[in-house]
Design an enzyme around this catalytic site. Structure first.
Site, PDB file in Angstrom:
ATOM      1  N   ASP A  98       0.840  -1.198   0.000  1.00 16.54           N
ATOM      2  CA  ASP A  98       0.000   0.000   0.000  1.00 16.54           C
ATOM      3  C   ASP A  98       0.875   1.247   0.000  1.00 16.54           C
ATOM      4  O   ASP A  98       1.840   1.340   0.763  1.00 16.54           O
ATOM      5  CB  ASP A  98      -0.894   0.020   1.241  1.00 16.54           C
ATOM      6  CG  ASP A  98      -1.688   1.313   1.321  1.00 16.54           C
ATOM      7  OD1 ASP A  98      -2.647   1.467   0.537  1.00 16.54           O
ATOM      8  OD2 ASP A  98      -1.342   2.182   2.155  1.00 16.54           O
ATOM      9  N   TYR A 148       3.013  10.305   0.553  1.00 16.58           N
ATOM     10  CA  TYR A 148       4.182   9.806   1.268  1.00 16.58           C
ATOM     11  C   TYR A 148       5.478  10.291   0.612  1.00 16.58           C
ATOM     12  O   TYR A 148       5.992   9.689  -0.334  1.00 16.58           O
ATOM     13  CB  TYR A 148       4.174   8.283   1.333  1.00 16.58           C
ATOM     14  CG  TYR A 148       2.939   7.690   1.975  1.00 16.58           C
ATOM     15  CD1 TYR A 148       2.127   8.435   2.830  1.00 16.58           C
ATOM     16  CD2 TYR A 148       2.569   6.367   1.725  1.00 16.58           C
ATOM     17  CE1 TYR A 148       0.999   7.883   3.417  1.00 16.58           C
ATOM     18  CE2 TYR A 148       1.448   5.811   2.309  1.00 16.58           C
ATOM     19  CZ  TYR A 148       0.661   6.578   3.155  1.00 16.58           C
ATOM     20  OH  TYR A 148      -0.459   6.022   3.731  1.00 16.58           O
ATOM     21  N   LYS A 187      -3.584   5.795  -3.335  1.00 14.19           N
ATOM     22  CA  LYS A 187      -4.640   6.679  -2.849  1.00 14.19           C
ATOM     23  C   LYS A 187      -4.817   7.881  -3.770  1.00 14.19           C
ATOM     24  O   LYS A 187      -3.900   8.241  -4.513  1.00 14.19           O
ATOM     25  CB  LYS A 187      -4.317   7.130  -1.421  1.00 14.19           C
ATOM     26  CG  LYS A 187      -4.077   5.938  -0.476  1.00 14.19           C
ATOM     27  CD  LYS A 187      -3.760   6.367   0.925  1.00 14.19           C
ATOM     28  CE  LYS A 187      -3.501   5.146   1.800  1.00 14.19           C
ATOM     29  NZ  LYS A 187      -2.177   4.547   1.555  1.00 14.19           N
TER      30      LYS A 187
END
Length: 336
Positions: free
Chosen positions: A46, A51, A77
């Protein structure tokens, strides 16, 4: 599609630390850690554009772009579009502060509209070096990032990202979608909608050994009734349950330190590693389909896998419950 039919196992790899969360991590460390995860059988990964402003996805792509695409499950995401220009001002990450201060300097646009959702997915595919995502999470439409404005962001996502992801799922472009958040309320609202309907959710930090009572009140009973699965992010509560000092991405307050101390005292009496207690607790709820601890050291992978296999006495869980260290509503391993 139900998450349990998409995910390849009960444990995956959360890549937030690979975006230089808290500290700068060398490429060599990252490569060794990802190789260890793959070599020891981890097949669910994931990530997110947030990030490190794409750094985690780029680093993960170095591994996954060399592997057969059908041999792993990948989620990322939407909600942040990474731009090519440099961010010259401070980033607003709500109460997460400068969590990724050591990441790439690229500007991040926070946007949950339909167009931005498609752009976000395209950017992720390019950074990851793959041709598709299996699961897409709608990222951080909650109070911790947006304060009193969070419902406006939720509505932007409901009319934008939710509809795009539902269409992509129905077309077979992705296999599942849901919310990836650090708070329960956005998921609760989503589950009350007539449509679009998510397949699951990634809940970070809210179903851990330290913090789970609120999720048990409304969210998890509703999810169980609807057959919606959960991926547990942040099972070590930002590190405090794995020997670190952070809770909720900051220095742990005294009351949390004291609670961890009490849990560890019980664990030590039974010879139970606290990591084992943390991971097995998070997976004991019927809604939990997988847990995704993060890591930046190869040794952490074998520790996590060993923690899942650890034989934890039923008496340990009973004592935690009797001491008020876990909610009486929480399903515990061993059917306690």
């Amino acid at each position: 599609m139900a998450l349990e039919h998409v995910l390849p196992g009960r444990i995956g790899f959360g890549t937030a630390p690979l975006g230089n969360m808290f500290r700068a991590v060398s490429d060599e460390e990252v490569s060794a850690t990802l190789d260890a995860a793959w070599d020891q059988g981890i097949r669910y990964y994931d990530s997110a554009p947030l990030y490190g402003a794409g750094l985690a996805e780029i680093r993960l792509g170095e591994l996954l772009s060399r592997k057969p695409r059908d041999e792993f499950v990948l989620s990322s995401k939407v909600g942040r579009v990474i731009l090519d220009e440099v961010d010259s001002g401070g980033r607003d990450l709500g109460d997460k502060g400068d969590l990724f201060a050591h990441g790439r300097p690229n500007k991040i646009r926070h946007d949950w509209t339909a167009d931005a959702t498609e752009r976000s997915i395209e950017g992720s595919l390019e950074r990851l070096g793959v041709d598709r995502l299996d699961i897409v999470w709608v990222h951080d439409i909650a109070q911790d990032f947006h304060g009193d404005q969070w419902l406006g962001k939720f509505e932007e996502a409901r009319t934008g990202a939710f509809r795009v992801l539902s269409r992509l799922r129905d077309e077979g472009v992705i296999r599942a979608w849901g919310l990836g958040v650090n708070r329960t309320e956005p998921i609760e609202i989503t589950l009350e909608l007539d449509e679009p309907k998510p397949d699951g959710f990634l809940l970070a930090g809210r179903y851990t050994l330290l913090d789970h009572a609120h999720a048990l009140e409304r969210l998890l009973p509703t999810a169980e009734r609807q057959g919606v699965g959960m991926v547990v992010g942040g099972p070590y509560s930002s590190g405090i349950l794995a020997g670190g000092t952070n809770f909720e991405y900051q220095d742990a307050p005294p009351e949390i330190v004291e609670r961890v101390k009490r849990i560890k005292e019980v664990a030590d009496r039974y010879g139970v590693p606290i990591k084992a207690a943390a991971l097995q607790f998070s997976l004991a709820h019927p809604v939990s389909d997988a847990v995704i601890p993060g890591a930046t050291k190869p040794s952490r992978i074998s520790e996590d896998l060993s923690a899942l296999r650890e034989d934890v006495p039923v008496e340990f869980w009973k004592e935690l419950r009797e001491a008020g260290l876990v909610s009486p509503l929480a399903p515990l391993p061993g059917g306690v």
